[in-house]
Enzyme design. Structure first.
Site, PDB file in Angstrom:
ATOM      1  N   GLY A  84      20.036  45.713  44.499  1.00  0.00           N
ATOM      2  CA  GLY A  84      20.820  46.922  44.690  1.00  0.00           C
ATOM      3  C   GLY A  84      22.088  46.838  43.861  1.00  0.00           C
ATOM      4  O   GLY A  84      22.589  45.739  43.595  1.00  0.00           O
ATOM      5  N   GLN A 143      30.621  48.807  41.949  1.00  0.00           N
ATOM      6  CA  GLN A 143      30.438  47.457  41.422  1.00  0.00           C
ATOM      7  C   GLN A 143      30.490  47.400  39.905  1.00  0.00           C
ATOM      8  O   GLN A 143      30.539  46.305  39.322  1.00  0.00           O
ATOM      9  CB  GLN A 143      29.100  46.872  41.897  1.00  0.00           C
ATOM     10  CG  GLN A 143      29.046  46.633  43.402  1.00  0.00           C
ATOM     11  CD  GLN A 143      27.722  46.014  43.802  1.00  0.00           C
ATOM     12  OE1 GLN A 143      26.749  46.714  44.022  1.00  0.00           O
ATOM     13  NE2 GLN A 143      27.686  44.691  43.869  1.00  0.00           N
ATOM     14  N   CYS A 186      25.435  39.437  47.509  1.00  0.00           N
ATOM     15  CA  CYS A 186      25.950  40.607  46.796  1.00  0.00           C
ATOM     16  C   CYS A 186      26.347  40.167  45.392  1.00  0.00           C
ATOM     17  O   CYS A 186      26.971  39.116  45.239  1.00  0.00           O
ATOM     18  CB  CYS A 186      27.170  41.157  47.545  1.00  0.00           C
ATOM     19  SG  CYS A 186      27.918  42.595  46.748  1.00  0.00           S
ATOM     20  N   LEU A 187      25.995  40.962  44.400  1.00  0.00           N
ATOM     21  CA  LEU A 187      26.345  40.604  43.021  1.00  0.00           C
ATOM     22  C   LEU A 187      27.858  40.521  42.831  1.00  0.00           C
ATOM     23  O   LEU A 187      28.330  39.826  41.939  1.00  0.00           O
ATOM     24  CB  LEU A 187      25.747  41.618  42.035  1.00  0.00           C
ATOM     25  CG  LEU A 187      24.209  41.664  41.973  1.00  0.00           C
ATOM     26  CD1 LEU A 187      23.757  42.774  41.033  1.00  0.00           C
ATOM     27  CD2 LEU A 187      23.632  40.327  41.538  1.00  0.00           C
ATOM     28  N   HIS A 208      23.602  48.201  52.934  1.00  0.00           N
ATOM     29  CA  HIS A 208      24.502  47.342  52.151  1.00  0.00           C
ATOM     30  C   HIS A 208      25.127  48.151  50.999  1.00  0.00           C
ATOM     31  O   HIS A 208      26.345  48.094  50.790  1.00  0.00           O
ATOM     32  CB  HIS A 208      23.715  46.127  51.619  1.00  0.00           C
ATOM     33  CG  HIS A 208      24.502  45.224  50.734  1.00  0.00           C
ATOM     34  ND1 HIS A 208      24.795  43.915  51.061  1.00  0.00           N
ATOM     35  CD2 HIS A 208      25.082  45.435  49.515  1.00  0.00           C
ATOM     36  CE1 HIS A 208      25.511  43.381  50.082  1.00  0.00           C
ATOM     37  NE2 HIS A 208      25.698  44.269  49.135  1.00  0.00           N
ATOM     38  N   GLU A 209      24.293  48.895  50.271  1.00  0.00           N
ATOM     39  CA  GLU A 209      24.804  49.673  49.135  1.00  0.00           C
ATOM     40  C   GLU A 209      25.713  50.816  49.604  1.00  0.00           C
ATOM     41  O   GLU A 209      26.731  51.114  48.972  1.00  0.00           O
ATOM     42  CB  GLU A 209      23.652  50.223  48.290  1.00  0.00           C
ATOM     43  CG  GLU A 209      22.756  49.157  47.668  1.00  0.00           C
ATOM     44  CD  GLU A 209      23.517  48.038  47.009  1.00  0.00           C
ATOM     45  OE1 GLU A 209      24.546  48.286  46.358  1.00  0.00           O
ATOM     46  OE2 GLU A 209      23.097  46.865  47.166  1.00  0.00           O
ATOM     47  N   HIS A 255      29.231  49.860  50.086  1.00  0.00           N
ATOM     48  CA  HIS A 255      30.031  49.793  48.855  1.00  0.00           C
ATOM     49  C   HIS A 255      30.721  51.135  48.574  1.00  0.00           C
ATOM     50  O   HIS A 255      31.850  51.163  48.089  1.00  0.00           O
ATOM     51  CB  HIS A 255      29.159  49.412  47.655  1.00  0.00           C
ATOM     52  CG  HIS A 255      28.883  47.937  47.543  1.00  0.00           C
ATOM     53  ND1 HIS A 255      29.885  46.994  47.457  1.00  0.00           N
ATOM     54  CD2 HIS A 255      27.727  47.240  47.501  1.00  0.00           C
ATOM     55  CE1 HIS A 255      29.344  45.786  47.363  1.00  0.00           C
ATOM     56  NE2 HIS A 255      28.037  45.903  47.394  1.00  0.00           N
TER      57      HIS A 255
HETATM   58 NI    NI Z   1      26.634  44.346  47.265  1.00  0.00          NI
END
Ligand code: NI
Length: 181
Positions: free
Chosen positions: A45, A50, A98-99, A140-141, A144
């Site tokens: 994701g 991000q 998470c990236l 999760h996304e 953000h």
């Molecule tokens: Ni994330």
């Protein structure tokens, strides 16, 4: 193009994002680039904040879970202006990463099912029930877009224990196998 991924501590990860309309410049290209960026970082994701853009857009790729979960088979989608309007009472723990928080993995408790309205990349409206892994990734996304990251959802004690690691991360002490900023 592949975007550098913004790391914990950056302001873009903490700002609530704004809705977009079909006039948003070069949206198709942006979505394409977000899929590329997510793919090269091996993520499932990626939300626009991000890559430093505070707009309500994220992409997901759940295909790695296709074996265990039929709904995830070849599931790659873009979500615009999503709205989670119902969540299940039942919750479960799942180990998330998470990236934007390289090297950190924690068990996060979330509802097991959600109902979400959203637009696809053609601005077609959808209203769907999501369960299983897709519900997890989408929540999760979605976080953000609200300026939240998964560590915000941990118990206060656990968060306290991670504090110094997060502080170090925000000061550039992390390792990532992809381009970051
Ligand atoms: Ni994330």
């Amino acid at each position: 193009m592949i975007y550098p991924i913004v790391i914990f501590g950056a302001e873009a990860l903490r700002k609530p994002s704004v809705a977009i309309d079909p006039e948003y410049p070069e949206l198709k290209k942006l979505i394409e680039d977000m899929f590329l960026t997510m793919g090269q970082a091996d993520g499932c994701g990626l939300a626009a904040p991000q890559i430093g853009k505070n707009i309500r857009l994220f992409v997901v790729d759940c295909s790695a879970w296709g074996e265990e979960d039929e709904n995830c088979k070849d599931y790659r989608r873009a979500f615009i202006n999503p709205e989670i309007y119902e969540v299940s009472e039942e919750t479960e723990l799942f180990n998330e990463g998470c990236l934007s928080l390289p090297g950190m993995h924690e068990d996060v408790r979330r509802p097991i099912a959600i109902k979400m309205r959203y637009l696809d990349e053609n601005f077609e409206e959808h209203d769907e029930l999501f369960e299983g892994f897709r519900a997890r990734v989408l929540q999760h996304e979605y976080d953000h877009l609200e300026g939240k990251v998964f560590t915000d959802r941990l118990a206060p004690l656990r968060r306290q224990l991670l504090k110094s690691k997060l502080l170090a991360m925000s000061k550039g002490k992390y390792r990532a196998a992809y381009k970051t900023k």
